[in-house]
Design a protein around this motif. Structure first.
Motif, PDB file in Angstrom:
ATOM      1  N   PHE A 174       0.836  -1.204   0.000  1.00 20.73           N
ATOM      2  CA  PHE A 174       0.000   0.000   0.000  1.00 20.73           C
ATOM      3  C   PHE A 174       0.873   1.256   0.000  1.00 20.73           C
ATOM      4  CE2 PHE A 174      -2.718   3.352   1.535  1.00 20.73           C
ATOM      5  CZ  PHE A 174      -3.999   3.027   1.106  1.00 20.73           C
ATOM      6  N   SER A 175       1.820   1.344   0.949  1.00 20.45           N
ATOM      7  CA  SER A 175       2.683   2.514   1.083  1.00 20.45           C
ATOM      8  C   SER A 175       4.139   2.088   1.204  1.00 20.45           C
ATOM      9  CB  SER A 175       2.279   3.327   2.324  1.00 20.45           C
ATOM     10  OG  SER A 175       3.153   4.413   2.539  1.00 20.45           O
ATOM     11  N   GLY A 176       5.036   2.803   0.506  1.00 21.14           N
ATOM     12  CA  GLY A 176       6.449   2.487   0.619  1.00 21.14           C
ATOM     13  C   GLY A 176       7.053   3.007   1.904  1.00 21.14           C
ATOM     14  N   TYR A 177       6.788   4.267   2.210  1.00 20.79           N
ATOM     15  CA  TYR A 177       7.341   4.942   3.380  1.00 20.79           C
ATOM     16  C   TYR A 177       6.206   5.677   4.068  1.00 20.79           C
ATOM     17  CZ  TYR A 177       9.981   8.618   5.927  1.00 20.79           C
ATOM     18  OH  TYR A 177      10.471   9.482   6.870  1.00 20.79           O
ATOM     19  N   ALA A 178       6.076   5.505   5.385  1.00 23.07           N
ATOM     20  CA  ALA A 178       5.048   6.208   6.152  1.00 23.07           C
ATOM     21  C   ALA A 178       5.711   6.936   7.304  1.00 23.07           C
ATOM     22  CB  ALA A 178       3.993   5.235   6.672  1.00 23.07           C
ATOM     23  N   GLY A 179       5.570   8.259   7.335  1.00 29.27           N
ATOM     24  CA  GLY A 179       6.182   9.048   8.393  1.00 29.27           C
ATOM     25  C   GLY A 179       5.402  10.306   8.648  1.00 29.27           C
ATOM     26  N   GLY A 180       6.019  11.197   9.407  1.00 24.92           N
ATOM     27  CA  GLY A 180       5.378  12.456   9.726  1.00 24.92           C
ATOM     28  C   GLY A 180       6.224  13.242  10.690  1.00 24.92           C
ATOM     29  N   THR A 181       5.773  14.434  11.028  1.00 30.46           N
ATOM     30  CA  THR A 181       6.481  15.296  11.958  1.00 30.46           C
ATOM     31  C   THR A 181       5.608  15.548  13.175  1.00 30.46           C
ATOM     32  OG1 THR A 181       5.629  17.258  10.826  1.00 30.46           O
ATOM     33  CG2 THR A 181       7.783  16.439  10.146  1.00 30.46           C
ATOM     34  N   GLY A 182       6.232  16.007  14.260  1.00 33.67           N
ATOM     35  CA  GLY A 182       5.497  16.239  15.488  1.00 33.67           C
ATOM     36  C   GLY A 182       5.447  14.986  16.327  1.00 33.67           C
ATOM     37  N   SER A 183       4.490  14.907  17.207  1.00 27.09           N
ATOM     38  CA  SER A 183       4.323  13.742  18.071  1.00 27.09           C
ATOM     39  C   SER A 183       2.891  13.263  17.980  1.00 27.09           C
ATOM     40  CB  SER A 183       4.652  14.096  19.525  1.00 27.09           C
ATOM     41  OG  SER A 183       3.662  14.966  20.056  1.00 27.09           O
ATOM     42  N   SER A 184       2.640  12.066  18.511  1.00 26.04           N
ATOM     43  CA  SER A 184       1.289  11.509  18.457  1.00 26.04           C
ATOM     44  C   SER A 184       0.314  12.308  19.304  1.00 26.04           C
ATOM     45  CB  SER A 184       1.322  10.049  18.933  1.00 26.04           C
ATOM     46  OG  SER A 184       1.866   9.974  20.235  1.00 26.04           O
TER      47      SER A 184
END
Length: 347
Positions: A174-184
């Motif tokens: 489905f997705s190659g790379y999954a990320g993000g910024t900040g915190s949960s």
């Protein structure tokens, strides 16, 4: 742009290349369809190379898309966009580059971010969309059946049925790379909810492959109520050791995974290192998840005792509704889609 169609078009360029529109800023792209080919370097897609702050609704693509960074069967990159009810059955190829390749004075050091529908999704949402794309790569990383790279974006009730052949790294159903910024707690969450992958991944080199996601790189990423029925094949190449392969997620798990399962066929023909039926067993938070340990090649060495963050189940247990109900799963909206003794696992 509404009700526009491009038939057997050929578009060749460098940046923001597509058969229909190179750059869409604001407004909407609605009920558009594309066939043909788009060939460029960065930001290449069948319908749009780059879309920012707009809505994309009811668009389809059956095209050949070729590039080196941020390429998608429908759109190369979306930023602050909302995508709904779109479909891609394009052929996407992430091409190799020379070490000294420059585009507009900027050196391209890596080939990356190719998706069956979207190459790179950032601060965006996608729902009720599906990709049946074929994705090829000779060198590079972050290939996904629906999206190559995800940052702070959400996907709801989307599906991917890919065919991925990768000589590079990081291939996800489905997705190659999954990320993000900040915190949960304080940041914008990357969320995959009620999504699935059900295709095949053929790895020729590199590392990190997952039936749903190859590389999970942030604690702000959450998977819930998702599954993978994607087959993963690793060839017998004596000179190479493959790392970080999992039935659901492959490498560096840092996110949250709740009520998910994997049931694709895992065929690891060579002695591999750090490969798992569902996900790396040291993952941070995995709750109420399962994988089918019987749906594996004998050479892979999986059994019920294999270390994994998810619970291994037999094929008969994976076909039983009680396995999921006993774990607290709820299926109020599926209307009998899960049936005991069905030809596939639940869902």
């Amino acid at each position: 742009m509404i009700n526009c169609h491009s038939i057997d078009a050929t578009s060749i360029g460098v940046n923001e290349v597509s058969c229909l529109i190179g750059l869409q800023e604001g407004g909407k792209i609605q009920n558009c369809s594309v066939s043909g080919s788009a060939n460029g370097f960065i930001l290449v897609g069948a319908v749009a190379g780059l879309a920012e702050n707009c809505t994309i609704t009811g668009c389809t693509a059956n095209a050949s898309v070729t590039g080196t960074q941020k390429i998608g069967g429908l759109i190369g990159k979306i930023n602050e966009c909302h995508v709904t009810e779109c479909f891609s059955e394009s052929v996407v190829e992430l091409t190799s580059i020379h070490k000294d390749q420059y585009v507009y004075g900027k050196q391209i050091s890596l080939t990356r971010d190719a998706g069956g529908m979207i190459g790179h999704a950032k601060f965006s949402s996608t729902e009720y969309s599906e990709s049946e794309a074929k994705i090829y790569c000779k060198e590079g990383f972050s290939l996904g059946g629906l999206v190559g790279r995800t940052e702070n974006s959400e996907f709801f009730r989307c599906g991917s049925l890919p065919l991925i052949c990768n000589y590079g790294s990081s291939s996800g159903g489905f997705s190659g790379y999954a990320g993000g910024t900040g915190s949960s707690v304080y940041g914008h969450l990357s969320l995959f909810d009620q999504c699935f992958s059900a295709g095949s991944i053929n790895i020729r080199d590199g590392y990190a492959a997952g039936g749903f996601c190859a590389y999970l790189f942030s604690d702000v990423v959450k998977f819930q109520n998702c599954y993978s029925h994607t087959d993963i094949t690793v060839p017998q190449i004596q000179s190479h050791i493959y790392d970080d392969i999992g039935g659901f997620v492959g490498s560096e798990p840092e996110g949250i995974i709740i009520n998910c399962y994997s049931s694709g066929y895992l065929d690891y023909k060579y002695e591999v290192n750090k490969n798992y039926g569902f996900i790396h067993h040291n993952s941070s938070y995995v709750y109420s998840c399962f994988w089918n340990y019987e749906n594996t090649a004998p050479e892979s060495g999986f059994d019920a005792s294999s270390e994994d963050a998810a619970e291994g189940k037999s094929d008969s247990e994976m076909r039983s509704l009680d396995t999921f109900l006993d774990a607290g799963w709820d299926f109020p909206d599926f209307g009998g889609c899960i049936a005991e003794n069905s030809s596939k696992s639940a869902f």
